[in-house]
Write a protein that holds these residues in place. Structure first.
Motif, PDB file in Angstrom:
ATOM      1  N   LYS A 233       0.822  -1.215   0.000  1.00 53.83           N
ATOM      2  CA  LYS A 233       0.000   0.000   0.000  1.00 53.83           C
ATOM      3  C   LYS A 233       0.855   1.265   0.000  1.00 53.83           C
ATOM      4  N   GLU A 234       2.136   1.126   0.346  1.00 54.34           N
ATOM      5  CA  GLU A 234       3.012   2.286   0.470  1.00 54.34           C
ATOM      6  C   GLU A 234       4.187   2.202  -0.498  1.00 54.34           C
ATOM      7  N   ARG A 235       4.651   3.365  -0.955  1.00 57.10           N
ATOM      8  CA  ARG A 235       5.891   3.448  -1.724  1.00 57.10           C
ATOM      9  C   ARG A 235       7.051   3.690  -0.758  1.00 57.10           C
ATOM     10  N   PHE A 236       8.157   3.006  -0.993  1.00 58.17           N
ATOM     11  CA  PHE A 236       9.384   3.311  -0.270  1.00 58.17           C
ATOM     12  C   PHE A 236      10.555   2.899  -1.157  1.00 58.17           C
ATOM     13  N   ALA A 237      11.762   3.194  -0.717  1.00 58.75           N
ATOM     14  CA  ALA A 237      12.945   2.935  -1.537  1.00 58.75           C
ATOM     15  C   ALA A 237      13.916   2.034  -0.793  1.00 58.75           C
ATOM     16  N   VAL A 238      14.739   1.329  -1.547  1.00 57.31           N
ATOM     17  CA  VAL A 238      15.828   0.536  -0.976  1.00 57.31           C
ATOM     18  C   VAL A 238      17.038   0.639  -1.894  1.00 57.31           C
ATOM     19  N   THR A 239      18.203   0.341  -1.355  1.00 59.49           N
ATOM     20  CA  THR A 239      19.403   0.214  -2.166  1.00 59.49           C
ATOM     21  C   THR A 239      20.199  -1.000  -1.706  1.00 59.49           C
ATOM     22  N   PRO A 240      20.631  -1.832  -2.643  1.00 56.74           N
ATOM     23  CA  PRO A 240      21.527  -2.931  -2.274  1.00 56.74           C
ATOM     24  C   PRO A 240      22.964  -2.464  -2.076  1.00 56.74           C
ATOM     25  N   LEU A 241      23.207  -1.157  -2.261  1.00 57.48           N
ATOM     26  CA  LEU A 241      24.553  -0.579  -2.152  1.00 57.48           C
ATOM     27  C   LEU A 241      25.563  -1.341  -3.011  1.00 57.48           C
ATOM     28  N   GLY A 242      25.096  -1.770  -4.182  1.00 58.01           N
ATOM     29  CA  GLY A 242      25.972  -2.474  -5.114  1.00 58.01           C
ATOM     30  C   GLY A 242      26.218  -3.926  -4.760  1.00 58.01           C
ATOM     31  N   GLY A 243      25.531  -4.445  -3.730  1.00 58.26           N
ATOM     32  CA  GLY A 243      25.800  -5.793  -3.248  1.00 58.26           C
ATOM     33  C   GLY A 243      24.898  -6.860  -3.837  1.00 58.26           C
ATOM     34  N   SER A 244      24.852  -8.015  -3.171  1.00 58.69           N
ATOM     35  CA  SER A 244      24.221  -9.199  -3.752  1.00 58.69           C
ATOM     36  C   SER A 244      22.698  -9.191  -3.718  1.00 58.69           C
ATOM     37  N   ALA A 245      22.086  -8.179  -3.099  1.00 58.59           N
ATOM     38  CA  ALA A 245      20.623  -8.077  -3.152  1.00 58.59           C
ATOM     39  C   ALA A 245      20.140  -7.512  -4.486  1.00 58.59           C
ATOM     40  N   ASN A 246      21.071  -7.214  -5.399  1.00 58.82           N
ATOM     41  CA  ASN A 246      20.650  -6.678  -6.699  1.00 58.82           C
ATOM     42  C   ASN A 246      19.716  -7.654  -7.390  1.00 58.82           C
ATOM     43  N   GLY A 247      18.597  -7.126  -7.886  1.00 56.65           N
ATOM     44  CA  GLY A 247      17.618  -7.947  -8.582  1.00 56.65           C
ATOM     45  C   GLY A 247      16.553  -8.549  -7.691  1.00 56.65           C
ATOM     46  N   TYR A 248      16.784  -8.591  -6.390  1.00 57.65           N
ATOM     47  CA  TYR A 248      15.810  -9.220  -5.487  1.00 57.65           C
ATOM     48  C   TYR A 248      14.595  -8.334  -5.245  1.00 57.65           C
ATOM     49  N   TYR A 249      14.820  -7.048  -4.996  1.00 59.53           N
ATOM     50  CA  TYR A 249      13.683  -6.161  -4.736  1.00 59.53           C
ATOM     51  C   TYR A 249      12.835  -5.985  -5.990  1.00 59.53           C
ATOM     52  N   GLU A 250      13.480  -5.967  -7.148  1.00 60.63           N
ATOM     53  CA  GLU A 250      12.723  -5.894  -8.389  1.00 60.63           C
ATOM     54  C   GLU A 250      11.822  -7.123  -8.548  1.00 60.63           C
ATOM     55  N   THR A 251      12.329  -8.291  -8.154  1.00 54.39           N
ATOM     56  CA  THR A 251      11.534  -9.510  -8.238  1.00 54.39           C
ATOM     57  C   THR A 251      10.389  -9.497  -7.228  1.00 54.39           C
ATOM     58  N   VAL A 252      10.623  -8.915  -6.053  1.00 51.42           N
ATOM     59  CA  VAL A 252       9.543  -8.752  -5.071  1.00 51.42           C
ATOM     60  C   VAL A 252       8.424  -7.906  -5.681  1.00 51.42           C
ATOM     61  N   ASN A 253       8.788  -6.825  -6.358  1.00 54.22           N
ATOM     62  CA  ASN A 253       7.788  -5.987  -7.024  1.00 54.22           C
ATOM     63  C   ASN A 253       6.985  -6.787  -8.046  1.00 54.22           C
ATOM     64  N   GLU A 254       7.699  -7.540  -8.883  1.00 58.01           N
ATOM     65  CA  GLU A 254       7.040  -8.287  -9.952  1.00 58.01           C
ATOM     66  C   GLU A 254       6.116  -9.382  -9.406  1.00 58.01           C
ATOM     67  N   MET A 255       6.571 -10.051  -8.362  1.00 64.43           N
ATOM     68  CA  MET A 255       5.843 -11.208  -7.857  1.00 64.43           C
ATOM     69  C   MET A 255       4.720 -10.837  -6.899  1.00 64.43           C
ATOM     70  N   HIS A 256       4.916  -9.746  -6.142  1.00 58.97           N
ATOM     71  CA  HIS A 256       3.964  -9.429  -5.072  1.00 58.97           C
ATOM     72  C   HIS A 256       3.278  -8.072  -5.246  1.00 58.97           C
ATOM     73  N   GLY A 257       3.606  -7.340  -6.292  1.00 58.59           N
ATOM     74  CA  GLY A 257       2.919  -6.081  -6.547  1.00 58.59           C
ATOM     75  C   GLY A 257       3.280  -4.948  -5.603  1.00 58.59           C
ATOM     76  N   THR A 258       4.464  -5.004  -5.003  1.00 58.97           N
ATOM     77  CA  THR A 258       4.919  -3.932  -4.118  1.00 58.97           C
ATOM     78  C   THR A 258       5.406  -2.741  -4.937  1.00 58.97           C
ATOM     79  N   GLN A 259       5.603  -1.619  -4.247  1.00 59.50           N
ATOM     80  CA  GLN A 259       6.010  -0.373  -4.912  1.00 59.50           C
ATOM     81  C   GLN A 259       7.374   0.072  -4.374  1.00 59.50           C
ATOM     82  N   ILE A 260       8.365  -0.754  -4.572  1.00 58.46           N
ATOM     83  CA  ILE A 260       9.704  -0.480  -4.049  1.00 58.46           C
ATOM     84  C   ILE A 260      10.540   0.198  -5.134  1.00 58.46           C
ATOM     85  N   GLU A 261      11.014   1.397  -4.832  1.00 60.78           N
ATOM     86  CA  GLU A 261      11.926   2.105  -5.730  1.00 60.78           C
ATOM     87  C   GLU A 261      13.355   1.658  -5.404  1.00 60.78           C
TER      88      GLU A 261
END
Length: 358
Positions: A233-261
Motif C-alpha cells: 500500500k506504500e511506496r518506499f525505496a531501498v538500495t543494495p549498495l551495489g551488493g548481492s541483493a541486486n535484482g531481489y527487490y525488483e523480483t519482489v515488485n514483480e511477484m507481489h505487486g509492491t512499490q519499491i523504488e
C-alpha cells in the motif's frame, strides 16, 4: 564510537585512484606475496586482505577442511538432527557476493568439493546471492529430509580489498563449530599437496555442479512470513549498495505487486558508487551515516518516507527516514514489538541478539 578520529574523506564518493581492478585482485588471489596468514574463523567465517590473508590456497585448504568434517561427522556445522544421522551427504549450496575475488573463490571451492566427490549447487547465471537466501535453500531442503549445507563467499561489509568465506550448517545459521575448521584448514595450508581438486570444467562434465534458481523460491516464500498486502500500500525505496541483493527487490515488485523504488541497483564489485566510512574505508555498512551518503537526498527526491539499505551479502540492514539514519538495534526492537502485538508471537519467549564488539 566515542573519541574516534573522523577521516577527511568520510561521506565522500569513492575516488578512482582508490579502486582496485579485476586484474589486480586476480593477481593477489592467485599469487599472494609474502608469508600467508593463518585461517581464522569467527562466526562470520574467515576474512582477510586479498593475498596474504585470503588467497586461492586459503580457500582450497578451508574447503578441504569442510569436506573432512562433513565426511567424518555428517556435518561441518554444530548440529546433526537425529532424523538426518543415517541420511547420505547431500550437495553443498554455494553463494557469493559481487566482489571480483568471490568469483575466483567460488571456482576454487567448487573444484575442491567436487574433487572429493561432493555435488555443488550454484545460483543460475553466475549471479550473486544474499546470505539469507542460502540459509533459506538449506532449510527448505533439510525440511525435505536432505542433508544439505551451504557456504557463502563473502567478506560482508568489509572494504573491497578484503574477501571472506563462511559456512552454514544444517540449521541454516552461521557456523559456530569453527575451531575444527581452523585446525584442519591450517594443516592443509601447510600441506597443499594433500588437497583433492577437480578442474572446474571436468566437474561440470561429470554432473557434479548444478545451476539452480535460488531467487524465485526465496521471494515467493516471503509472502508466507511478511504481510506484503500491507506493505504494497506504500511506496518506499531501498538500495543494495551495489551488493548481492541486486535484482531481489525488483523480483519482489514483480511477484507481489509492491512499490519499491530501487536505488543504485547494479552490482558494484569495485565499490565505485560507495562513499567512504568514518575511517576512510569503502566499507558497506548501511548503519553508518557516512556509508549512507551514497544515497544522500534520494529519499527526498523520490518523495518516499523511508529508504532502506543492505550490505554486500544482504544480511545487514540500515535505513533512513525523516528523523535521519536509523539504529538497526532500535528497528529490531520495533519489529519484535510488532510480532508480539500483531502476529500472536508470545512476548514471554524473548528474542536473541548477538552483541558485536568490533
Amino acid at each position: 564510537m566515542p573519541n574516534r578520529q573522523i577521516h577527511p574523506l568520510a561521506g565522500q564518493k569513492a575516488r578512482p585512484e582508490d579502486l582496485f581492478t579485476k586484474e589486480q585482485i586476480t593477481a593477489w588471489y592467485i599469487n599472494p606475496q609474502g608469508e600467508l596468514k593463518p585461517i581464522k574463523n569467527g562466526t562470520s567465517g574467515h576474512r582477510g586482505p586479498i593475498g596474504q590473508g585470503f588467497s586461492e590456497k586459503h580457500v582450497a585448504a578451508m574447503t578441504q577442511a569442510l569436506v573432512d568434517l562433513r565426511t567424518e561427522h555428517g556435518t561441518f556445522g554444530p548440529i546433526l538432527p537425529e532424523n538426518l544421522e543415517e541420511k547420505p551427504l547431500g550437495p553443498v549450496v554455494m553463494g557469493k557476493d559481487v566482489r571480483f575475488a568471490s568469483d575466483l573463490a567460488q571456482q576454487t571451492a567448487t573444484e575442491v568439493f567436487t574433487g572429493n566427490g561432493m555435488k555443488v549447487l550454484i545460483p543460475r547465471g553466475g549471479r550473486s546471492t544474499p546470505t539469507p537466501v542460502v540459509s533459506h535453500a538449506i532449510l527448505t531442503r533439510v525440511a525435505r529430509g536432505e542433508k544439505v549445507e551451504g557456504v557463502i563467499i563473502t567478506a560482508s561489509h568489509n572494504p573491497p580489498e578484503d574477501a571472506g568465506y563462511k559456512s552454514n550448517g544444517l540449521d541454516g545459521g552461521p557456523n559456530t563449530n569453527t575451531r575444527p575448521i581452523d585446525e584442519k584448514g591450517n594443516y592443509y595450508l601447510a600441506h597443499l599437496e594433500k588437497i583433492k581438486q577437480l578442474p572446474y570444467q571436468r566437474a561440470l562434465e561429470k554432473g557434479l555442479v548444478k545451476e539452480i534458481d535460488l531467487l524465485t523460491p526465496y521471494v515467493r516464500d516471503l509472502g508466507g512470513v511478511v504481510d506484503l498486502d500491507l506493505i504494497k500500500k506504500e511506496r518506499f525505496a531501498v538500495t543494495p549498495l551495489g551488493g548481492s541483493a541486486n535484482g531481489y527487490y525488483e523480483t519482489v515488485n514483480e511477484m507481489h505487486g509492491t512499490q519499491i523504488e530501487v536505488v543504485l541497483p547494479e552490482p558494484d564489485p569495485a565499490s565505485s558508487n560507495r562513499t567512504y566510512d568514518w575511517d576512510g574505508k569503502l566499507r558497506g555498512d548501511p548503519s553508518s551515516r557516512y556509508v549512507m551518503m551514497a544515497v544522500a537526498g534520494m529519499r527526498e527526491s523520490l518523495r518516499v518516507p523511508f529508504i532502506g539499505a543492505n550490505d554486500n551479502d544482504a544480511d545487514r540492514f540500515g535505513g533512513e527516514d525523516g528523523t535521519g539514519i536509523l539504529n538497526p538495534n532500535h528497528v529490531l526492537c520495533v519489529l519484535f514489538d510488532y510480532l508480539a502485538a500483531h502476529r500472536n508471537f508470545p512476548a514471554s519467549m524473548g528474542v536473541g541478539r548477538t552483541i558485536g564488539t568490533t
